[in-house]
Design a protein around this motif. Structure first.
Motif, PDB file in Angstrom:
ATOM      1  N   ARG A 223       0.840  -1.206   0.000  1.00  9.18           N
ATOM      2  CA  ARG A 223       0.000   0.000   0.000  1.00  9.18           C
ATOM      3  C   ARG A 223       0.871   1.251   0.000  1.00  9.18           C
ATOM      4  O   ARG A 223       0.585   2.228  -0.695  1.00  9.18           O
ATOM      5  CB  ARG A 223      -0.918  -0.037   1.221  1.00  9.18           C
ATOM      6  CG  ARG A 223      -1.909   1.131   1.326  1.00  9.18           C
ATOM      7  CD  ARG A 223      -2.910   1.150   0.171  1.00  9.18           C
ATOM      8  NE  ARG A 223      -3.594  -0.114   0.026  1.00  9.18           N
ATOM      9  CZ  ARG A 223      -4.700  -0.461   0.694  1.00  9.18           C
ATOM     10  NH1 ARG A 223      -5.234   0.377   1.559  1.00  9.18           N
ATOM     11  NH2 ARG A 223      -5.272  -1.629   0.489  1.00  9.18           N
ATOM     12  N   SER A 226       2.571   1.879  -3.402  1.00  8.64           N
ATOM     13  CA  SER A 226       1.687   2.418  -4.438  1.00  8.64           C
ATOM     14  C   SER A 226       1.262   3.856  -4.152  1.00  8.64           C
ATOM     15  O   SER A 226       0.427   4.408  -4.865  1.00  8.64           O
ATOM     16  CB  SER A 226       0.439   1.530  -4.565  1.00  8.64           C
ATOM     17  OG  SER A 226      -0.335   1.573  -3.369  1.00  8.64           O
ATOM     18  N   GLY A 228      -0.152   4.993  -1.279  1.00 12.26           N
ATOM     19  CA  GLY A 228      -1.204   5.126  -0.293  1.00 12.26           C
ATOM     20  C   GLY A 228      -0.661   5.040   1.130  1.00 12.26           C
ATOM     21  O   GLY A 228       0.535   5.159   1.378  1.00 12.26           O
ATOM     22  N   ASP A 265      -9.934  -3.788   4.060  1.00 10.95           N
ATOM     23  CA  ASP A 265      -9.193  -2.795   3.287  1.00 10.95           C
ATOM     24  C   ASP A 265      -8.017  -3.418   2.538  1.00 10.95           C
ATOM     25  O   ASP A 265      -7.486  -2.820   1.601  1.00 10.95           O
ATOM     26  CB  ASP A 265      -8.686  -1.697   4.228  1.00 10.95           C
ATOM     27  CG  ASP A 265      -8.216  -0.465   3.501  1.00 10.95           C
ATOM     28  OD1 ASP A 265      -9.042   0.208   2.862  1.00 10.95           O
ATOM     29  OD2 ASP A 265      -6.992  -0.183   3.532  1.00 10.95           O
ATOM     30  N   ARG A 330      -3.028   5.777   8.022  1.00  9.08           N
ATOM     31  CA  ARG A 330      -4.374   6.315   8.273  1.00  9.08           C
ATOM     32  C   ARG A 330      -4.781   5.737   9.623  1.00  9.08           C
ATOM     33  O   ARG A 330      -4.962   4.529   9.765  1.00  9.08           O
ATOM     34  CB  ARG A 330      -5.341   5.869   7.186  1.00  9.08           C
ATOM     35  CG  ARG A 330      -5.047   6.475   5.816  1.00  9.08           C
ATOM     36  CD  ARG A 330      -5.443   5.560   4.662  1.00  9.08           C
ATOM     37  NE  ARG A 330      -6.814   5.081   4.787  1.00  9.08           N
ATOM     38  CZ  ARG A 330      -7.204   3.856   4.431  1.00  9.08           C
ATOM     39  NH1 ARG A 330      -6.314   2.980   3.964  1.00  9.08           N
ATOM     40  NH2 ARG A 330      -8.453   3.501   4.569  1.00  9.08           N
TER      41      ARG A 330
END
Length: 378
Positions: A223, A226, A228, A265, A330
């Motif tokens: 993640r 990429s 994110g 997710d 996050r």
């Protein structure tokens, strides 16, 4: 004289690791009822934990003491004992000292006197005394050991080589030093009910103390690659909520809910931090529950025990995330302190993801207290 002998320097250990081990060994000695010698500027202070000290430990304190023993307490506990306010002053470093009447120099009475959940009347002759220079350091040592912050203490002279010694500077630096020396020590794939694609990484500090865990769900590294940011949660261990399903808190639902969201997710990291009860330990958390049953909320119960509202150290999380090469997350949280703590550690919080669960009829007041007094965004 009995007690740990201060070890010779161990080859191959850094000064940082040696300092950590000195503190860790002093904590172990307090927990098993022995006295330790806190050394720093001024006269050394010999101390023993009021809740664990036995007759032999009290005898050792009398042997090296230059004055009659004192009881060191957090001011809020001293105020309860004396039934009057205890004013604070900067040199006392948040400590109150009481002169111990002879009737209290008994291990069982000391343990009850130190514990606010025990029924104990103030003995005659209990009054405030000047606070020794190293008293604040000594109380910090007790709290690091997740003991009640209540110590029998004497300014010391003539302690022989059999005493466990600990430098004041090492005690004060311990939380951050331990956090920054965390290293990966084990890793394995552990499929979980909520997140079958999970790896668990164990971290241990240089003192060899309790381990912290990282649960890597899916592909958080991918993640990040990429562009994110993976979901992340800082979860303090909760034996009663996570394992037993206690209804007094929302920890179990938060743990399982976070793992579910990460699995859905496709990427996430849950840091399982060994900081039970906001850092006061399981035994003291149970004591806090007893005080809550008597009418206090969770914040005031911690303070009544002599602890702060939140004793956790989120530098642990920052160190673990850096070791995992996860600099951006996050964050699943409703606690603004976690957002600030990670930012202070240099971890980028790309967004805050709300993470709350409704009350169950038992924990409603607890959740209301978190929102009203801790500022949680529920």
């Amino acid at each position: 004289m009995t007690g740990f002998v201060t070890p010779r320097p161990e080859p191959g250990l850094s000064a940082e690791a040696l300092a950590l081990r000195e503190v860790h060994r002093a904590i172990a000695e307090l927990r098993r009822g022995g006295p330790v010698l806190v050394e720093g500027e001024g006269q050394p202070l010999a101390v023993a934990a009021a809740e664990t000290v036995g007759a032999a430990g009290l005898a050792q304190l009398r042997e090296v003491g230059t004055q009659p023993p004192l009881l060191l307490l957090a001011p809020v506990r001293a105020a309860a004992v004396l039934s009057r306010p205890v004013p604070l002053s900067a040199p006392e470093q948040g400590v109150a000292a009481l002169r111990l009447p002879p009737s209290l120099m008994d291990p069982q009475r000391l343990a009850a006197f130190a514990d606010p959940t025990a029924e104990m009347l103030m003995p005659a002759g209990t009054e405030r005394a000047p606070v020794p220079a190293l008293a604040g350091v000594a109380l910090t040592l007790a709290k690091l050991g997740r003991l009640l912050p209540a110590l029998v203490a004497v300014p010391a002279a003539g302690a022989d080589a059999g005493w466990q010694r600990v430098p004041a500077d090492s005690v004060l630096a311990y939380p951050d030093t331990a956090a920054t020396t965390l290293r990966r020590v084990a890793e394995a794939r552990v499929p979980l009910e909520e997140a079958p694609d999970t790896r668990i990484v164990a971290f241990r500090a240089a003192d060899g103390g309790i381990e912290h865990l990282a649960m890597l769900v899916g592909d958080p590294e991918g993640r990040l690659a990429s562009g994110g940011a993976p979901l992340a949660r800082l979860h303090s261990e909760c034996f009663t909520g996570d394992l037993l399903g206690s209804l007094r808190c929302d920890c179990g639902p938060q743990l399982r809910g976070a793992l579910r969201r990460m699995a859905e997710d496709g990427a996430g990291v849950l840091l399982y931090l060994a900081q039970e009860g906001r850092g006061i330990g399981l035994v003291n958390k149970l004591r806090a529950y007893a005080l809550q049953d008597g009418g206090l909320d969770t914040l005031d119960a911690n303070r009544a025990l002599g602890y702060g509202a939140d004793e956790r150290n989120f530098l642990l999380a920052g160190t673990m995330l850096r070791a995992l090469r996860i600099p951006r997350v996050r964050l699943l949280t409703n606690n603004p302190d976690k957002l600030a703590g990670l930012a202070a550690c240099g971890i980028e919080v790309a967004s805050r993801e709300a993470h709350s669960f409704g009350g169950n009829g038992v924990n409603d007041a607890y959740l209301a207290t978190k929102a009203r007094r801790f500022g949680h965004m529920l």
